[in-house]
Design a protein around this motif. Structure first.
Motif, mmCIF file in Angstrom:
data_model
loop_
_atom_site.group_PDB
_atom_site.id
_atom_site.type_symbol
_atom_site.label_atom_id
_atom_site.label_comp_id
_atom_site.label_asym_id
_atom_site.label_seq_id
_atom_site.Cartn_x
_atom_site.Cartn_y
_atom_site.Cartn_z
ATOM 1 N N UNK A 46 0.820 -1.217 0.000
ATOM 2 C CA UNK A 46 0.000 0.000 0.000
ATOM 3 C C UNK A 46 0.856 1.271 0.000
ATOM 4 N N UNK A 47 2.004 1.205 0.639
ATOM 5 C CA UNK A 47 2.869 2.391 0.672
ATOM 6 C C UNK A 47 3.599 2.583 -0.653
ATOM 7 N N UNK A 48 3.790 1.506 -1.396
ATOM 8 C CA UNK A 48 4.328 1.558 -2.766
ATOM 9 C C UNK A 48 5.623 2.372 -2.875
ATOM 10 N N UNK A 49 6.491 2.218 -1.879
ATOM 11 C CA UNK A 49 7.787 2.876 -1.932
ATOM 12 C C UNK A 49 7.780 4.352 -1.616
ATOM 13 N N UNK A 50 6.616 4.894 -1.238
ATOM 14 C CA UNK A 50 6.541 6.340 -0.980
ATOM 15 C C UNK A 50 7.124 6.726 0.366
ATOM 16 N N UNK A 51 7.067 5.832 1.341
ATOM 17 C CA UNK A 51 7.734 6.025 2.634
ATOM 18 C C UNK A 51 8.351 4.686 3.035
ATOM 19 N N UNK A 52 9.404 4.710 3.829
ATOM 20 C CA UNK A 52 9.978 3.455 4.289
ATOM 21 C C UNK A 52 9.023 2.701 5.210
ATOM 22 N N UNK A 53 9.055 1.385 5.119
ATOM 23 C CA UNK A 53 8.284 0.526 6.009
ATOM 24 C C UNK A 53 9.259 -0.258 6.878
ATOM 25 N N UNK A 54 9.065 -0.133 8.191
ATOM 26 C CA UNK A 54 9.905 -0.828 9.168
ATOM 27 C C UNK A 54 9.060 -1.938 9.780
ATOM 28 N N UNK A 55 9.454 -3.169 9.589
ATOM 29 C CA UNK A 55 8.660 -4.311 10.039
ATOM 30 C C UNK A 55 9.057 -4.719 11.448
ATOM 31 N N UNK A 56 8.074 -4.874 12.310
ATOM 32 C CA UNK A 56 8.335 -5.410 13.637
ATOM 33 C C UNK A 56 8.532 -6.913 13.557
ATOM 34 N N UNK A 57 9.734 -7.376 13.864
ATOM 35 C CA UNK A 57 10.032 -8.809 13.734
ATOM 36 C C UNK A 57 10.734 -9.368 14.976
ATOM 37 N N UNK A 58 10.651 -8.662 16.084
ATOM 38 C CA UNK A 58 11.306 -9.120 17.302
ATOM 39 C C UNK A 58 10.573 -10.280 17.945
ATOM 40 N N UNK A 59 11.318 -11.083 18.693
ATOM 41 C CA UNK A 59 10.743 -12.220 19.415
ATOM 42 C C UNK A 59 11.672 -12.567 20.568
ATOM 43 N N UNK A 60 11.170 -13.349 21.513
ATOM 44 C CA UNK A 60 12.057 -13.784 22.598
ATOM 45 C C UNK A 60 12.732 -15.105 22.271
ATOM 46 N N UNK A 61 12.540 -15.593 21.075
ATOM 47 C CA UNK A 61 13.230 -16.771 20.547
ATOM 48 C C UNK A 61 14.082 -16.308 19.369
ATOM 49 N N UNK A 62 15.375 -16.466 19.458
ATOM 50 C CA UNK A 62 16.274 -15.973 18.412
ATOM 51 C C UNK A 62 15.965 -16.612 17.063
ATOM 52 N N UNK A 63 15.723 -17.905 17.057
ATOM 53 C CA UNK A 63 15.415 -18.614 15.808
ATOM 54 C C UNK A 63 14.163 -18.033 15.154
ATOM 55 N N UNK A 64 13.149 -17.756 15.961
ATOM 56 C CA UNK A 64 11.901 -17.194 15.442
ATOM 57 C C UNK A 64 12.124 -15.786 14.905
ATOM 58 N N UNK A 65 12.886 -14.976 15.622
ATOM 59 C CA UNK A 65 13.166 -13.617 15.168
ATOM 60 C C UNK A 65 13.914 -13.621 13.834
ATOM 61 N N UNK A 66 14.821 -14.549 13.662
ATOM 62 C CA UNK A 66 15.542 -14.670 12.390
ATOM 63 C C UNK A 66 14.572 -15.022 11.267
ATOM 64 N N UNK A 67 13.691 -15.978 11.514
ATOM 65 C CA UNK A 67 12.716 -16.395 10.497
ATOM 66 C C UNK A 67 11.810 -15.228 10.115
ATOM 67 N N UNK A 68 11.281 -14.514 11.113
ATOM 68 C CA UNK A 68 10.370 -13.399 10.832
ATOM 69 C C UNK A 68 11.091 -12.273 10.079
ATOM 70 N N UNK A 69 12.338 -12.042 10.435
ATOM 71 C CA UNK A 69 13.105 -10.993 9.768
ATOM 72 C C UNK A 69 13.372 -11.357 8.315
ATOM 73 N N UNK A 70 13.684 -12.638 8.058
ATOM 74 C CA UNK A 70 13.828 -13.125 6.685
ATOM 75 C C UNK A 70 12.547 -12.875 5.889
ATOM 76 N N UNK A 71 11.426 -13.210 6.482
ATOM 77 C CA UNK A 71 10.163 -13.102 5.763
ATOM 78 C C UNK A 71 9.780 -11.640 5.509
#
Length: 293
Positions: A67-92
């Motif tokens: 929806x933002x179509x490159x007009x503003x930066x999008x910062x995705x919240x991908x933090x977790x208390x499991x490092x493996x999960x945070x890595x997966x979410x950040x990849x996605x």
């Protein structure tokens, strides 16, 4: 570098709270861009990240990117208390086209400072996307100390921190001791203008959900060193800042955004709609700021 007013965007839901309201989400993204918001955080605390399932979480990030179509930066919240999960979410999130990721300090399991360092180092080394640390000890029961932040700031793709302590002494220490290219963002609306005036780079804002134009102006003026005018806007919005936290975030701000007609009332358990006795207080703050008729 991302600077200015960065909205911690609410996630609109249908009145039952069981499903995301995609049409309203699209409308909010467009409204923020038109109002001058400089960047959008998708699915942070204010976006109800703790109660969205993984599919919803990633779909919301992808929708905001589209929806933002490159007009503003999008910062995705991908933090977790499991490092493996945070890595997966950040990849996605990277695959979805996010410009950066916001990674909250691991919550509940209370890692040591070395654990915090190794957690964020592992994510940064696993996913080549700009990453912003997020320290909010009032929610996580875990405080990332400035010495740990400065160690992490040496890692190339860890580009900044959202400091939500509201402690301006802490903010000054971060600004003075971390590398100059490392961005320090406020995560506390009430003190954001002072953090920016001392050398910070912007504000990840709850208040921007209801007052995007004013918050964008305030941050722009503060970044330009126009002290008095920036402080005047902050003073004008002070009741709104307070009103957004009369109950746990995002309860008040979601109620306020719905009252402004920008989405339906909808929030997901275990959070509930704003308590009846507090609605008048929030409504008064919005009305005095000219945000609600």
């Amino acid at each position: 570098m991302i600077t200015g007013s960065i909205v911690a965007l609410v996630t609109p839901m249908i009145p039952s709270g069981l499903e995301i309201d995609w049409d309203s989400l699209k409308g909010l993204v467009e409204w923020h861009i038109q109002q001058g918001t400089n960047a959008i955080v998708a699915v942070g605390t204010t976006g109800e990240s703790p109660t969205l399932d993984v599919q919803e979480h990633m779909a919301t990030i992808a929708a905001i990117v589209e929806d933002s179509a490159g007009r503003v930066p999008v910062i995705a919240g991908t933090g977790a208390n499991c490092t493996k999960e945070a890595i997966e979410w950040t990849h996605r999130a990277q695959e979805s086209g996010a410009d950066a990721c916001l990674l909250v300090a691991p919550y509940y399991n209370k890692p040591t400072q070395e654990g915090l360092y190794l957690h964020h180092k592992a994510i940064a080394e696993s996913v080549d996307i700009p990453q912003i640390l997020y320290n909010v000890p009032g929610r996580t029961a875990c405080d990332m100390l400035p010495s740990t932040v400065c160690r992490l700031a040496e890692i190339e793709n860890i580009i900044g921190i959202k400091d939500a302590t509201g402690d301006l002494g802490r903010a000054r220490e971060l600004i003075e001791t971390c590398p100059p290219e490392f961005a320090v963002y406020s995560g506390d609306d009430s003190t954001a203008v002072e953090l920016i005036l001392m050398g910070g780079h912007g504000n990840v804002s709850v208040t921007a959900n209801v007052a995007p134009r004013l918050m964008a102006d305030m941050c722009r003026l503060a970044l330009a060193g126009v002290t008095d005018e920036a402080r005047d806007i902050n003073k004008f919005l002070s009741l709104v800042h307070d009103a957004m936290f009369v109950e746990s975030n995002p309860i008040p701000v979601k109620w306020a955004v719905a009252e402004m007609g920008l989405m339906k009332h909808g929030i997901r358990l275990p959070l509930t709609e704003l308590s009846h006795e507090l609605k008048a207080q929030v409504s008064k703050a919005l009305t005095l700021a000219g945000l609600l008729n």
